[in-house]
Design a protein around this motif. Structure first.
Motif, short mmCIF file in Angstrom:
data_model
loop_
_atom_site.label_atom_id
_atom_site.label_comp_id
_atom_site.label_asym_id
_atom_site.label_seq_id
_atom_site.Cartn_x
_atom_site.Cartn_y
_atom_site.Cartn_z
N ARG A 118 0.92 -1.24 -0.05
CA ARG A 118 0.06 0.00 -0.04
C ARG A 118 0.93 1.36 0.15
NH1 ARG A 118 -4.96 1.56 2.51
NH2 ARG A 118 -5.43 3.63 1.82
N LEU A 119 0.49 2.22 -0.64
CA LEU A 119 1.09 3.69 -0.94
C LEU A 119 0.14 4.69 -0.47
CD1 LEU A 119 3.10 2.97 -4.24
CD2 LEU A 119 4.11 3.35 -1.96
N TYR A 120 0.70 5.80 0.19
CA TYR A 120 0.29 6.98 0.79
C TYR A 120 0.51 7.99 0.07
CZ TYR A 120 -1.90 3.70 4.02
OH TYR A 120 -2.30 2.44 4.76
N PRO A 121 0.09 8.40 -1.26
CA PRO A 121 0.58 9.29 -2.09
C PRO A 121 0.98 10.65 -1.71
CG PRO A 121 -1.44 8.70 -2.97
CD PRO A 121 -1.18 7.90 -1.86
N ARG A 122 0.03 11.13 -0.79
CA ARG A 122 0.33 12.80 -0.39
C ARG A 122 1.40 12.47 0.69
NH1 ARG A 122 -3.82 15.62 3.54
NH2 ARG A 122 -3.28 13.86 4.81
N GLU A 123 1.46 11.53 1.54
CA GLU A 123 2.52 11.47 2.57
C GLU A 123 3.83 10.98 1.88
OE1 GLU A 123 -1.69 11.02 4.42
OE2 GLU A 123 -0.33 10.21 2.67
N SER A 124 3.91 10.29 1.08
CA SER A 124 5.08 9.79 0.41
C SER A 124 5.50 10.74 -0.50
CB SER A 124 4.64 8.35 -0.34
OG SER A 124 4.10 7.27 0.55
N GLY A 125 4.87 11.69 -0.88
CA GLY A 125 5.39 12.75 -1.92
C GLY A 125 5.66 12.14 -3.15
N PHE A 126 6.58 12.94 -3.88
CA PHE A 126 6.93 12.81 -5.29
C PHE A 126 7.77 11.46 -5.33
CE2 PHE A 126 9.65 13.37 -8.94
CZ PHE A 126 8.84 13.60 -9.88
N PRO A 127 7.66 10.71 -6.37
CA PRO A 127 6.84 10.77 -7.53
C PRO A 127 5.19 10.26 -7.40
CG PRO A 127 8.10 8.83 -7.81
CD PRO A 127 8.57 9.48 -6.46
N PRO A 186 -6.31 15.22 -2.11
CA PRO A 186 -5.42 16.55 -1.63
C PRO A 186 -5.03 17.42 -2.59
CG PRO A 186 -4.01 14.74 -1.78
CD PRO A 186 -5.35 14.14 -2.27
N PHE A 187 -5.12 17.19 -3.83
CA PHE A 187 -4.84 18.09 -5.16
C PHE A 187 -5.97 18.34 -6.02
CE2 PHE A 187 -0.81 15.88 -3.58
CZ PHE A 187 0.00 16.96 -3.45
N GLY A 188 -7.24 17.94 -5.37
CA GLY A 188 -8.17 18.10 -6.42
C GLY A 188 -8.29 17.35 -7.47
N SER A 189 -8.99 18.01 -8.40
CA SER A 189 -9.26 17.12 -9.54
C SER A 189 -9.20 18.11 -10.90
CB SER A 189 -10.51 16.39 -9.43
OG SER A 189 -11.53 17.22 -9.66
N CYS A 190 -8.98 17.44 -12.08
CA CYS A 190 -8.77 18.34 -13.66
C CYS A 190 -9.73 17.49 -14.37
CB CYS A 190 -7.41 18.31 -13.80
SG CYS A 190 -6.36 19.14 -12.49
N GLY A 191 -10.35 18.06 -15.31
CA GLY A 191 -10.76 17.86 -16.27
C GLY A 191 -10.01 17.49 -17.60
N ALA A 192 -10.71 17.07 -18.98
CA ALA A 192 -9.81 16.87 -19.97
C ALA A 192 -10.19 18.04 -21.19
CB ALA A 192 -9.89 15.61 -20.66
N ARG A 193 -9.18 18.49 -21.42
CA ARG A 193 -9.47 19.39 -22.84
C ARG A 193 -9.42 18.65 -24.03
NH1 ARG A 193 -6.09 22.87 -24.21
NH2 ARG A 193 -4.20 22.40 -22.79
N ARG A 194 -8.67 17.39 -24.09
CA ARG A 194 -8.35 16.50 -25.35
C ARG A 194 -7.75 15.41 -25.14
NH1 ARG A 194 -4.69 19.82 -27.61
NH2 ARG A 194 -6.28 21.52 -27.84
N LEU A 195 -8.37 14.19 -25.69
CA LEU A 195 -7.69 13.03 -25.75
C LEU A 195 -6.80 12.60 -26.97
CD1 LEU A 195 -10.89 11.26 -24.19
CD2 LEU A 195 -9.29 12.82 -23.11
N TYR A 196 -5.73 11.88 -26.57
CA TYR A 196 -4.92 11.33 -27.68
C TYR A 196 -4.91 10.13 -27.79
CZ TYR A 196 -3.38 16.34 -28.13
OH TYR A 196 -3.27 17.77 -28.39
N ALA A 197 -4.93 9.35 -29.20
CA ALA A 197 -4.45 8.13 -29.12
C ALA A 197 -3.60 7.86 -30.45
CB ALA A 197 -5.37 7.06 -28.96
N VAL A 198 -3.33 6.91 -30.73
CA VAL A 198 -2.83 6.51 -32.27
C VAL A 198 -3.82 5.76 -33.12
CG1 VAL A 198 -0.62 6.73 -31.70
CG2 VAL A 198 -1.36 4.29 -31.49
N ALA A 199 -3.75 5.97 -34.48
CA ALA A 199 -4.75 5.30 -35.22
C ALA A 199 -4.70 3.65 -35.32
CB ALA A 199 -4.74 5.85 -36.59
N LYS A 200 -3.51 3.30 -34.91
CA LYS A 200 -3.38 1.87 -34.81
C LYS A 200 -4.26 1.16 -33.63
CE LYS A 200 -0.21 0.35 -38.08
NZ LYS A 200 -0.53 -0.63 -38.81
N TRP A 201 -4.43 1.97 -32.59
CA TRP A 201 -5.38 1.84 -31.53
C TRP A 201 -7.09 1.90 -31.88
CZ3 TRP A 201 -6.12 -1.63 -27.85
CH2 TRP A 201 -7.30 -1.35 -27.14
N THR A 202 -7.17 3.12 -32.17
CA THR A 202 -8.47 3.64 -32.35
C THR A 202 -9.01 3.06 -33.56
OG1 THR A 202 -8.07 5.63 -33.70
CG2 THR A 202 -8.08 6.06 -31.51
#
Length: 335
Positions: A118-127, A186-202
């Protein structure tokens, strides 16, 4: 006569080397995949990276602002009832199966005894705080994956977390919660402006092209920091790595990690015996910190993006090879 023959052989050998180098450069250029985006925007084709020395991109630790000052939505802590509702809504996203010919990867798996921690990301810090819980909608259902920051406003993840693949649809209602832990953002949340992938996947749903990225509508990476990544043409077998993300078989929304070595490398995949589960798709496969980086990538560097298991007792990720690194760089540099 003998001297002339030796010179001719030496000249022929140099010509052969030059031809091989040219062929490699052409292959590297051809290997850069056509990218697609959710809003139809067109990026200039990224240049193929050097295939002989590899190319590395350093991560960055930027800290000092209030934890959620750069987020779209502020930090929060869910109540017990709200957390239960949150967990019931978002199911771990599994990659699509049933490829033509039956040659398909398997769901992520625990390999033998469960050795995750188990990891506690806020307490463990970067990365660890640069890794986040990713939620989205596909086909009217709500899912979760893992994603990680590669710039102040861009995250990398698995392709099937941003697009259904093989002619399907783009994900909707995308939210990224860095360092999410058991209902605490602890750092809130963010939405998306644009999604990327490659044609070999999509368009084709090719598992070895299952990677993508999300351009966020915030710059939370300026607070959390972000990962570096690198690509080399060399084998990475034996490299010590960590796989860190949000497995669905643990309490949903909690971060877990596993450690081990790369067991085998291919042109587009890396295989490891590290325990994972559905929901960890998109998790970074991180080079373990043992002094100088194998590719001279200063900072904390990612070598693959976790996505699948295999028929054998291993799990696997999409290798950050030359073309993947070129696309990630083009995506993170896009406005």
């Amino acid at each position: 006569m003998e001297v002339r023959t030796m010179r001719a052989r030496r000249s022929a050998r140099w010509v052969a080397v030059a031809l091989l180098s040219a062929a490699g450069a052409v292959q590297a250029q051809a290997d850069v995949q056509r990218t697609v985006s959710s809003d139809g925007s067109v990026l200039a084709a990224p240049s193929a990276l050097s295939a002989d020395t590899g190319a590395s991109f350093a991560g960055a630790l930027r800290e000092g602002a209030a934890p959620d000052a750069k987020a779209e939505f502020p930090a929060f802590t869910l109540s017990g009832a709200a957390l239960a509702d949150f967990r019931s809504r978002y199911q771990p996203k599994l990659p699509p199966y049933g490829r033509a010919g039956g040659d398909r990867a398997q769901p992520e798996a625990v390999v033998g005894p469960d050795r995750r921690f188990r990891l506690y990301p806020r307490e463990s810090g970067f990365p660890y705080r640069a890794i986040g819980f990713l939620t989205f909608t596909q086909g009217g259902f709500e899912f979760s994956c893992t994603a990680f920051l590669i710039s102040k406003d861009t995250v990398a993840t698995a392709g099937h977390c941003v697009h259904e693949g093989a002619g399907g649809s783009w994900s909707r209602d995308v939210k990224f919660y860095p360092a999410f832990n058991n209902g605490l953002a602890p750092f809130g949340s963010c939405g998306a402006r644009r999604l990327y992938a490659v044609a070999k996947w999509t368009e084709e749903g090719r598992e070895d092209f299952d990677y993508g990225a999300i351009k966020l509508n915030c710059s939370i990476g300026e607070t959390t920091g972000w990962f570096g990544y690198y690509a080399t043409a060399d084998s990475q077998t034996g490299l010590a790595v960590l796989v860190v993300g949000y497995p669905g078989d643990k309490p949903k929304g909690t971060m877990w990690g596993g450690a081990g070595n790369i067991l085998s490398t291919e042109q587009r995949k890396m295989h490891y015996g590290i325990d994972t589960a559905g929901g960890q798709s998109g998790a970074p496969v991180i080079e373990a910190d043992r002094g100088a980086s194998k590719a001279n990538c200063f900072g904390t560097c990612v070598v693959a993006i976790h996505a699948y298991a295999d028929f054998g007792p291993t799990n696997s990720g999409t290798r950050i090879n030359q073309s993947v690194a070129a696309n990630l760089t083009a995506w993170k540099n896009a406005p």
